[in-house]
Every structure is written in C-alpha cells, then in structure tokens.
Design an enzyme around this catalytic site. Structure first.
Site, short mmCIF file in Angstrom:
data_model
loop_
_atom_site.label_atom_id
_atom_site.label_comp_id
_atom_site.label_asym_id
_atom_site.label_seq_id
_atom_site.Cartn_x
_atom_site.Cartn_y
_atom_site.Cartn_z
CB CYS A 2 0.26 -0.44 -20.58
SG CYS A 2 0.38 -2.33 -20.41
NE ARG A 27 0.14 4.46 -16.56
CZ ARG A 27 -1.13 4.72 -16.18
NH1 ARG A 27 -1.57 5.87 -15.56
NH2 ARG A 27 -2.07 3.88 -16.99
CD1 TRP A 74 4.32 -4.60 -14.86
CD2 TRP A 74 2.18 -4.83 -14.66
NE1 TRP A 74 4.00 -5.10 -13.45
CE2 TRP A 74 2.65 -5.26 -13.54
CE3 TRP A 74 0.64 -4.72 -14.58
CZ2 TRP A 74 1.92 -5.68 -12.39
CZ3 TRP A 74 0.04 -5.11 -13.59
CH2 TRP A 74 0.85 -5.63 -12.55
CG ASN A 100 -3.37 0.13 -19.76
OD1 ASN A 100 -2.93 -0.92 -19.24
ND2 ASN A 100 -3.69 1.24 -18.99
N GLY A 101 -4.59 -2.84 -21.05
CA GLY A 101 -5.68 -3.36 -20.70
C GLY A 101 -5.74 -5.04 -21.02
CD GLU A 481 -0.43 0.03 4.45
OE1 GLU A 481 -0.99 -0.64 4.06
OE2 GLU A 481 0.33 1.05 3.67
CE LYS A 485 3.12 1.02 1.67
NZ LYS A 485 1.83 0.72 1.59
CD GLU A 488 3.82 -1.67 -1.35
OE1 GLU A 488 3.59 -2.21 -2.44
OE2 GLU A 488 3.29 -1.21 -0.55
CG HIS A 504 -3.72 -18.66 18.94
ND1 HIS A 504 -4.38 -19.67 19.99
CD2 HIS A 504 -4.11 -17.56 19.53
CE1 HIS A 504 -5.15 -18.99 20.84
NE2 HIS A 504 -5.02 -17.80 20.70
CE LYS A 603 0.51 5.00 -6.32
NZ LYS A 603 1.00 4.79 -4.85
C1 AGP Z 1 -0.04 -0.56 -1.75
O1 AGP Z 1 1.41 0.10 -1.19
C2 AGP Z 1 0.43 -1.21 -2.89
N1 AGP Z 1 0.93 -0.24 -4.06
C3 AGP Z 1 -1.23 -1.78 -3.20
O2 AGP Z 1 -1.23 -2.64 -2.32
C4 AGP Z 1 -2.26 -0.90 -3.74
O3 AGP Z 1 -3.01 -0.20 -2.37
C5 AGP Z 1 -3.44 -1.71 -4.22
O4 AGP Z 1 -2.94 -1.95 -5.50
C6 AGP Z 1 -4.88 -0.83 -4.46
O5 AGP Z 1 -4.46 0.25 -5.21
P1 AGP Z 1 -5.68 1.38 -5.52
O6 AGP Z 1 -5.93 1.86 -3.89
O7 AGP Z 1 -5.22 2.33 -6.44
O8 AGP Z 1 -6.93 0.65 -5.77
#
Ligand code: AGP
Length: 608
Positions: A2, A27, A74, A100-101, A481, A485, A488, A504, A603
């Site tokens: 949020c 965010r 969110w 937020n929380g 990674e 990418k 997501e 395997h 984010k």
């Molecule tokens: C990465 O592309 C994602 N947005 C997500 O996995 C992110 O790396 C993860 O939520 C950790 O976030 P942080 O590095 O802010 O702790």
C-alpha cells in the site's frame, strides 16, 4: 504494497495527493481513495482500479481543501472493492484513517469493538483501527491514536485526520515505512520520499513505535510510550528525473540500462587497489571481528535470494567461510543454529520485505550480528541491522528487479574480497579481483549494445508458454534469476535448473515447443554444459546460449548465441544475467504485458 500520502499546508491538497499517489503506483495496488478536510467536514472518495478511476470519481469536484490523506491499497484482507478501499472512517465520518500493514489481532479487536457497539462495514483489518481511535477519542487525536495502537499487534503505517482537528495529521509506524516531509508552511506524510520529492527534500524517517503530530508549520514526534523524540531532519538528494523514466518506454528498461552506472556507484570509494582490498566501513566490524566469523547465513526473498546464492559461491571460494542461504520466509520459523561467530546477511532492495525483516529480527534475538545489504536508504532493514552496505542502485521502480540484483552481487563480491583478504587471499589475488570488478560496468555497456539482436530473438519465442533455464555452478542462480524475470513480467511458466539435473526429470519436457536458455561461459564446467546442450538438441529442443566472446564453436550447436565478455569466473553472473533481463523484457513487451507493474505483484512485499 500500500501507498500513503498526506498533506497539510497552504496549497490545494487534492492535486498534491493525487500526484503523490501516482509516484507510489510502482508499489502495486488494486484500489485507491482519499479524504479531504472540507468546510463541512471530511469528504471521502474511493475507487477500485487505477488512480485514474479515482480522478474520474472526483471529476468536477474542485476542492479548496488544504488538508487530506490518500491511499493506494494492495489487498491483503478482503478483495479489492470500494468498501474495502481506504480511507476508512468512523460511523459519523468525523475521523478518517489510511493504513499499510497487517493487524494480526484484528479478530479479537473486532469482537471487542462489536461488544462496544461498533459495526464493521468492510472485510478489512484496517477498519477496526479507525473505530478504535474513535472509541478512545476524548478531544486529543494524537492521544486517541496512541491508545488505539497500544491495543494493536501487527504492522502498520497509518495517517489519521479528523474534522475535529482541521489542521492536523497524526501519523505512526511499526513495521511498515513512513516518512515526513517538511516544507515551507506545509508538511507531508508518505510511504516513501518519491511522493513528496517535487515539494521538499527535507525529510524525517519515522522509526518503529513512533507517532507524529503534523500541522502546517510544525511536527512533533513521540514514542508510543509518549517519550518525546528530537526529529532527525535529513536532506535527500534524489532528483525527480531519477524517478522518471528518462525517455525509456518502461522503468524496467531504464533500470537495465542504468546498471553500468549503478555498479560504478556500488564500488565507488570502496576499492583499495594497492592493498588489493575492499573498504566497507558501514559493516561496523573491526578486522579482528571479521576474522572471527566462522559461518555466514544469508537470508532474502525472490531475486535477492538469487543474489544470495551467488554470494555463497563467492564467499566460500574466496574466503573459505561456510555460507548457508535461507529463504527468509523459511528461516524466520525455523530453529536456526546461531552462535556469536555467526553473521547473518539480510539482502533486500526495498529494505521493507516483511519476511526478511522478521528473519533479521529473529537472528538478532539469538544474539547474531546482522548486516543489511540494502538499496533504500533509511529503510527498516537498513536501520535495524548492526551494520551493512548500501548498494547505491538508486530508486528501482520497475517491480521486476534488475539493477538492484547486479548491485547486490557486486556488493557481495566486495564482501567476499574483504573477508578473503582477512584470511588467505593475497594482495595480487585481491588486485586481480578488483581489476575485474572495475571492468564490469564497461563490459555491461558492451552487452547492452546487443539489445536489437536480443529483441529479434525475443520475436521467435514470445508465443511460447514455457521455458527452461540451465546453468552450472555460480551460473545456476543466474538460471533461476533469468527464469524469474521471464515468469514475473511475461507470465510464461519458466524454470531454472542446474544443467546436470536436466536428465533427472526436466528432459522429459524437451521438444520443439520448450525453449531452453543455457548459460555456457568458458569456465571449468563449459564442456559439461556443452553435453547438456547436445542432449537438448537431440530432442529437438531450441537452445539460446549465453557464451563467452571467442567461443565460436558453440554457435554450431545452438539456435542462438549471445556473447558476453570474459571476466573472473566469480563475476560472470554480473554479465550473464544482462541478456536474460533483456530477453525477458522484450518478450513481455511483445506479449503486451504490464512490464513495470505485472499483475498480482508488488514492488515490496511488506506483508507475510
Ligand atoms: C524480483 O524481481 C521480485 N520483484 C521479487 O522477487 C523481489 O526480489 C522480492 O520480493 C524481494 O524484494 P526485496 O529485495 O525488496 O526484499
């Protein structure tokens, strides 16, 4: 996650609040709302969807109000809906609150409020907060908020206004970020500085357990126990254009291209070539303490967990210290074995990820020295750790992390070098590593020039709905990674695997519809990876290889090859990940996906 924006001052609040929310869009959110202090009391407007829906709901309502709060939600408790959107108000709409929380004991508090005659109208945990404030209100808004928060368990960043206090915002935080902005005859509250940057660069980061009373000319801060705090006014030097897209179509593309500069910033002032040594004063550890480290745990989530895996390879090879990498969400509920020779590294771009913050707090409780590798200055993880290293990647707005990842890896290389030089790494070995680090930014610039060729490759693969990424050794985390990418931002199901593991099980997936991306640099296991490529090709699999310049032979065995410059094998991930970021980006664009704000993602995940 949020977003919160609050304003109290001399100008019209509505445009300030709306633009502030827009700066927080990255965010991730699914609804938005605001409350303005009007002549006849509070005016509240909320809408599901993007901020422009809220603007449409407000169309034609010119408000002279100079005081208000706003929110992007969110959803965590209760689906995205107008009734669940913030702000929430008391029955008479005299008090409005945004949050937020997560309120962990909200069911207990809900029953307590119902016993006191209150009716809930939404499915949210937040609504109980505003009723609690109302219950405790007896003329002093700050004291009512304080009394309410003493009953709350969980995390919060809140902003509260009341028509009974027409020039005040009460703000408080515990576990979720909140920052005050100090202007000339006006003051701001926001989840992060980007929402206020165009108005002021003088900020105060609220700490956990603090409550602020904000008026147009003043702000006072106390702890929840009512101990007065001297505000820590700081000047921030993020210019707006660092936040804007700088001409790129998406923040993510801008941030991919920013990586050479980010990595120069990550090493700036931290290399001592003569001694082949790294300087990281922020660790707050003496050399003797660094030498005493017998074990390292690295905890993180998502992309940061991938950089942690790379850090393991680096530190174990260079400093010969055992490193255990743990998902933060798992670590926080495990029974970690920790003693005073263990150090925990918490890696987080945002510095607010709930699982990572909780894992760090758990380790601290067990007496472990905790160091943060963080991007956002002043974030919770940065401020609660015993020391650490800022990665200096600048604001990362795209939800898919790119520049923060490579900056984290570079900082881990710095840490590995420092720990190694405390042990058996020689000056010349240290110098070799440092020289290789210094070359990385220009090598990335070289790779970025291949964007048109990578875009053409993407055109041949964006219709696929699956992909496999393979890598060995330090490039296995790069395969993870690269797969993350792609999945997501393009919503293609992609998996990263250690290349040898393919036989395997995953090899059953290989056919002409399963693209396979193989990271195959010239390193000690290059020939093994070539065998894996042959196994894929024998089953009509299509292979995109990431290979080292000069390796011409590989081109005869794959469908596409993207070359990267040669470097120290421990630094290869900094180069091999760049084509994977670029490939994922262009495939997502070709699929018409929301690259900077992928569906369902935020984010920073500040809730469990
Ligand atoms: C990465 O592309 C994602 N947005 C997500 O996995 C992110 O790396 C993860 O939520 C950790 O976030 P942080 O590095 O802010 O702790």
């Amino acid at each position: 996650m949020c977003g919160i924006v609050g304003y109290v001052g001399k100008r019209k609040a509505l445009p300030i609040l709306i633009n502030g929310l827009k700066r927080l869009e990255y965010r991730g959110y699914d609804s938005a709302g605001l409350a303005l202090m009007g002549e006849n009391g509070l005016m509240v407007s909320k809408s599901v969807g993007k901020i422009k829906m809220l603007e449409q709901a407000l169309e034609g309502r010119d408000s002279d109000s100079t005081h208000g709060i706003a929110h992007t939600r969110w959803a965590t408790h209760g689906e995205p809906s107008e009734v669940n959107a913030h702000p929430h108000t008391d029955e008479n709409c005299e008090i409005a609150l945004v949050h937020n929380g997560i309120i962990e004991n909200y069911r207990t508090l809900k029953e307590y409020l119902q016993r006191n005659g209150y009716t809930m109208h939404s499915e949210t945990d937040t609504e109980i907060l505003v009723h609690l404030v109302h219950l405790h209100y007896n003329g002093d808004l700050t004291e009512a908020v304080r009394a309410a928060l003493t009953q709350v368990e969980g995390t919060y960043a809140i902003a509260v206004v009341s028509q009974l206090h027409p020039d005040t915002i009460v703000a408080a935080r515990k576990g979720s970020p909140l920052v005050l902005g100090h202007g000339d005859g006006e003051n701001f509250v926001a989840s992060d500085v980007s929402a206020m940057l165009e108005h002021t660069n003088r900020v105060v980061y609220l700490e956990d357990g603090e409550i602020a009373t904000v008026t147009p000319h003043d702000y006072t801060i106390t702890t929840i126990q009512n101990v007065k705090i001297s505000p820590r006014l700081e000047e921030i030097h993020l210019s707006l254009d660092m936040i804007e897209k700088a001409g790129y179509e998406h923040f993510m593309l801008k941030e991919i291209h920013e990586q050479p500069e980010c990595l120069r910033n990550a090493i700036r002032g931290r290399l001592n070539f003569d001694e082949g040594m790294t300087r990281l004063n922020g660790l707050n550890l003496q050399y003797e303490e660094l030498r005493r480290i017998k074990r390292i745990i690295i905890t993180a989530c998502g992309t940061s967990w991938h950089s942690a895996l790379i850090g393991k390879y680096m530190i174990e090879e260079v400093a010969r210290i055992p490193v255990h990498v743990e998902y933060a969400s798992e670590f926080r509920y495990s029974s970690p074995i920790i003693d005073n020779t263990t150090v925990l590294l918490a890696i987080s771009q945002s510095g607010e990820t709930a699982d990572t913050l909780a894992a760090m707090r758990e380790a601290k409780k067990l007496g472990c020295t905790v160091l943060g590798i963080v991007n956002v200055v002043g974030s919770s993880i940065a401020r609660e750790s015993d020391g650490g290293v800022y990665i200096h990647a600048g604001p990362e707005i795209g939800v898919a992390s790119t520049k923060a990842f490579t900056s984290q890896v570079m900082v881990l290389a710095l840490i590995a070098n420092l720990l190694g030089r405390m042990r058996q790494t020689s000056v010349s070995q240290g110098r070799e590593m440092i020289s290789a680090m210094e070359k990385i930014p220009e090598q990335i610039e070289q790779i970025l020039k291949m964007e048109p060729a990578i875009q053409r490759i993407a055109e041949g693969y964006y219709r696929n709905n699956n992909a496999l990424y393979l890598g060995r050794g330090i490039n296995f985390p790069v395969a993870l990674e690269g797969a993350l990418k792609l999945k997501e931002i393009s919503y293609i199901h992609a998996e990263g695997y250690p290349a040898a593991e393919m036989k395997h099980g995953p090899i059953a997936l290989i056919d002409e519809n399963m693209p396979v991306v193989v990271i195959a640099p010239k390193d000690p296991v290059h020939d093994k990876v070539m065998s894996n490529i042959a196994q894929v090709r024998a089953r009509n699999g299509r292979v995109i290889a990431i290979a080292t310049e000069g390796d011409h032979e590989i081109a005869d065995h794959v469908n596409h090859v993207i070359y990267i410059p040669a470097t120290n094998h421990l630094l290869t991930p900094l180069l091999s990940v760049i084509p994977l970021q670029m490939l994922a980006y262009h495939i997502a664009v070709l699929r018409g996906c929301s690259v900077d704000q992928p569906r369902n993602l935020a984010k920073s995940v500040t809730v469990e």
